[in-house]
Write a protein that holds these residues in place. Sequence first.
Motif, mmCIF file in Angstrom:
data_model
loop_
_atom_site.group_PDB
_atom_site.id
_atom_site.type_symbol
_atom_site.label_atom_id
_atom_site.label_comp_id
_atom_site.label_asym_id
_atom_site.label_seq_id
_atom_site.Cartn_x
_atom_site.Cartn_y
_atom_site.Cartn_z
ATOM 1 N N PHE A 1 0.439 -0.856 -0.055
ATOM 2 C CA PHE A 1 0.131 -0.168 0.311
ATOM 3 C C PHE A 1 0.546 1.369 -0.239
ATOM 4 C CE2 PHE A 1 -2.820 -2.836 1.311
ATOM 5 C CZ PHE A 1 -4.082 -2.633 1.769
ATOM 6 N N ILE B 1 -2.594 -8.841 3.662
ATOM 7 C CA ILE B 1 -3.321 -7.978 3.072
ATOM 8 C C ILE B 1 -3.961 -7.379 4.491
ATOM 9 C CG2 ILE B 1 -4.619 -9.604 1.984
ATOM 10 C CD1 ILE B 1 -5.095 -7.681 0.053
ATOM 11 N N GLN C 1 -4.493 -3.916 6.213
ATOM 12 C CA GLN C 1 -5.553 -3.371 6.123
ATOM 13 C C GLN C 1 -6.294 -2.614 7.586
ATOM 14 O OE1 GLN C 1 -7.279 -3.761 2.762
ATOM 15 N NE2 GLN C 1 -7.725 -1.480 3.254
ATOM 16 N N VAL D 1 -4.406 9.174 1.605
ATOM 17 C CA VAL D 1 -5.128 8.114 1.022
ATOM 18 C C VAL D 1 -4.131 7.219 1.497
ATOM 19 C CG1 VAL D 1 -6.648 9.209 0.688
ATOM 20 C CG2 VAL D 1 -4.454 8.448 -1.438
ATOM 21 N N LEU E 1 -3.573 0.628 -2.574
ATOM 22 C CA LEU E 1 -3.558 -1.181 -2.748
ATOM 23 C C LEU E 1 -1.985 -0.785 -4.176
ATOM 24 C CD1 LEU E 1 -3.402 -3.807 -1.839
ATOM 25 C CD2 LEU E 1 -5.145 -3.993 -3.867
ATOM 26 N N ALA F 1 -0.529 -6.773 -5.080
ATOM 27 C CA ALA F 1 -1.511 -7.830 -3.916
ATOM 28 C C ALA F 1 -1.430 -9.131 -5.261
ATOM 29 C CB ALA F 1 -2.925 -7.611 -3.738
ATOM 30 N N ARG G 1 -1.617 -3.557 -8.630
ATOM 31 C CA ARG G 1 -2.579 -3.426 -9.140
ATOM 32 C C ARG G 1 -2.775 -2.022 -9.386
ATOM 33 N NH1 ARG G 1 -5.550 -8.375 -9.228
ATOM 34 N NH2 ARG G 1 -3.802 -9.691 -8.111
ATOM 35 N N THR H 1 -3.671 5.627 -9.545
ATOM 36 C CA THR H 1 -3.272 5.010 -8.682
ATOM 37 C C THR H 1 -1.625 4.231 -9.283
ATOM 38 O OG1 THR H 1 -3.963 2.366 -8.047
ATOM 39 C CG2 THR H 1 -3.969 4.496 -6.327
#
Lengths: 469, 469
Positions: free
Chosen positions: A32, A115, A119, A326, A329, A332, A337, A348
Amino acid sequence: MHNFTATYTDQYQLAMAQVYFKNGQKDNTAIFDYSFRKLPFNGGYAIFSGLEDLLEIISELRFSEKDLEFLKTQGFDNDFLQYLKEFRFRGTIYSSAEGDVIFPTRPVLQVEANIIEAQIIETILLNLLNFQTLVATKASRIRLVAGESQLLDFGLRRAQATGGYFATRAALIGGFNGTSNVIAGKNFDIPLSGTMAHSFVQSYDDELTAFREFAEGRPEKCVLLVDTYNTLKSGVPNAIRVAKEMEERGEQLLAIRLDSGDLAYLARESRKLLDDAGLAYVKIAASNQLDEYVIKSLLEQEAPIDIFGVGTNLVTGDPDGALDGVYKLAWAGGKPRIKISESIIKITLPHKKQVFRLKDDNGNCIGADVVGMFNEEKIEEMYHPFEPYKTMKISSYLHEPLLKKVLEDGEVLIPKRNLKEIAEYSAKRLAELPKEYKRFNNPHIYKIGISKELKEERDLLIKNFKNSI
Amino acid sequence: MHNFTATYTDQYQLAMAQVYFKNGQKDNTAIFDYSFRKLPFNGGYAIFSGLEDLLEIISELRFSEKDLEFLKTQGFDNDFLQYLKEFRFRGTIYSSAEGDVIFPTRPVLQVEANIIEAQIIETILLNLLNFQTLVATKASRIRLVAGESQLLDFGLRRAQATGGYFATRAALIGGFNGTSNVIAGKNFDIPLSGTMAHSFVQSYDDELTAFREFAEGRPEKCVLLVDTYNTLKSGVPNAIRVAKEMEERGEQLLAIRLDSGDLAYLARESRKLLDDAGLAYVKIAASNQLDEYVIKSLLEQEAPIDIFGVGTNLVTGDPDGALDGVYKLAWAGGKPRIKISESIIKITLPHKKQVFRLKDDNGNCIGADVVGMFNEEKIEEMYHPFEPYKTMKISSYLHEPLLKKVLEDGEVLIPKRNLKEIAEYSAKRLAELPKEYKRFNNPHIYKIGISKELKEERDLLIKNFKNSI
């Protein structure tokens, strides 16, 4: 002051975590990016703050027995709760240094972890970094205009509840000298300052007696508040009398404080009265809705103010209130991603990345950071993220990598600095930034580029997605 | 979550306290007023919030051994520190009820205690009441426009650090239905809500699989976020497919969530797609920089949105950031006390006081509160605080006393209500306020008057002071 547990998070982090857990994704490595989209205060830079404390908090984050009992009432499954019982963050964090100057749209920090853990820490990470970066940036702007003046944080009474505790920490990183906030002073080793309230003066039958008793009871660092009744006719003359009495006892009045009225006029008139009384050493402190613009104006008017007490506007980051950081991701399931969006700035950057600050041979910033793939060491040419015809040759510049490994397998790797050290580092980094990025009106825009390889990887993902619908 | 000690204060409270202690003033009874000067958001009212928790915190406030060791390093005297070791708040507090509608320039709360204890609690009192009143007022404005829609607090990631914890509490009092904030939900017994993040969708190779696995892993209250790639071409069609699969399992999709783009347009188009698929029961949730103005506009456009997730603007009280509450001395040393100021609105009201809400025979607010001496029971005529020719006969109205004794000898007197009860009380009180005080543009100004006796007492103190200089 705070007892953080892993329930300092949003409900959806746990809802997603349960799904990952049940679908056998608990060892799925994710990356992330923490970044923000818009510089606060219409400024040209931000000061990164909140990191070192955050790392410590993350390394100690657990679910308590009570947390798990509560989550059971919220419909979470037993096997998942059993898993949470063993939760600790075991991932790796790469980050810019706390105190560094940072810019929008490029990763400030990167989390690499399974993950679920990645998170669960999202909320506390955004919560503490967004706010402290906002306030450190505000403080830094105030420091820029205040020159060598003393800057004191007086904001706790108007702060957003306990957010004020972290505001004080960030203010020091941005260049403040002290605070009135006792618990923050105690826990973060910040010099405490304070004067007296109007209520103290009011509680006596006359101002002179109030000043006299205060000076006798707290002769060290004594500051007298002179505007309870009438600054020039009553407050300053009484302060002068008490200062003279202190001299007879071998003591010195530190300062008087102005807290209302026209501060430029009152400071000048008070200075004259003090100087005429042979009290040139007595400083003048001012407060009352100060911010970088008011302080700049006061100093442009040559108001003889030595100490500024800043409250509300500092600790609430007025007028912005929040940095829009922010956590997105980038990797993953063994794949890069991306998030597509109608708003281009919300698209992103995929992959694990490195960010380089470009410098000339003399070590001066040229006004650009470039984002590359994690294994890139030198980038030939950088691309504007969304305007493909804007490119720039950069191979001749020094590439300073900004993201360093700061936490690994859940353990903090970097030595803890005190706030003074972080503030000194921040001042040094800010000094490296050319002036045009620091002005308040229409500051020069610091460039963020991406490498050719990263651009091609991103464009491929966008293309693949467009073909799929 | 928090471990408050009495060091959650400003340094000057302790500096003043030491002087009072040394000068034998430790049993000097003081009365302080908590009031504010300006309504937030250019609105016509504020919702008082933060009280019941504050009372509990104040009743338990102590200095720890570590606090005292620290204060020793800050130059405080041993005998004073010995006194602080025994510190607890033993005073009395009179207050408006939490959740009531309140107005500027009149006492919202009154503290009667020895001057040291009253001074030490000032900071935490202002810190917690100012902020929660700000956010409860913001929440109330959002509730006013949202009608029966569900309102959820999603703000923790952008909140001012741990201030977000109290923001969630205040949001519920202002009329929100739930929160994403797990620890606030747990400690304040607030319903938890949440959907999924873009990262969840991104972490799968395709959106449909992501939705499917989420629905299988968390079928209860399942909400699918439909804007990760393309809302109408990808997100909503995939959600519909998963909703149909859920139906086959005897489950129901609760809602879809829109988080970008034109929410009015996307909600309408999504509603059509859902309805055409026979999914009229699937709700639509929307988020993305919402506030009372955006929600009002969406509902005026008849956007079919059932659930609003509000974040940054709610929890930071944007655009105001702070309520300007103050704590002013009204009595000490057996005498009424006043603060004079060049700024008329900063002149304080002396004496222990009562505040009455005026109502007609039907119990309807007439749009005025009147401040009198504590022992006045009925006031014949009220005076504008600073415009002596503005008077109004009020003897025919009911006088509802607003300040009730809520804490005595340091013990909380009122039964603790849960947030739902406070919110219901607040809604009832707000309903008693005529509409013209609740509109957003140029709301009618609620009158604050003072009694003749209080006016004369104040004017006498002003006159005495003017004669003395």
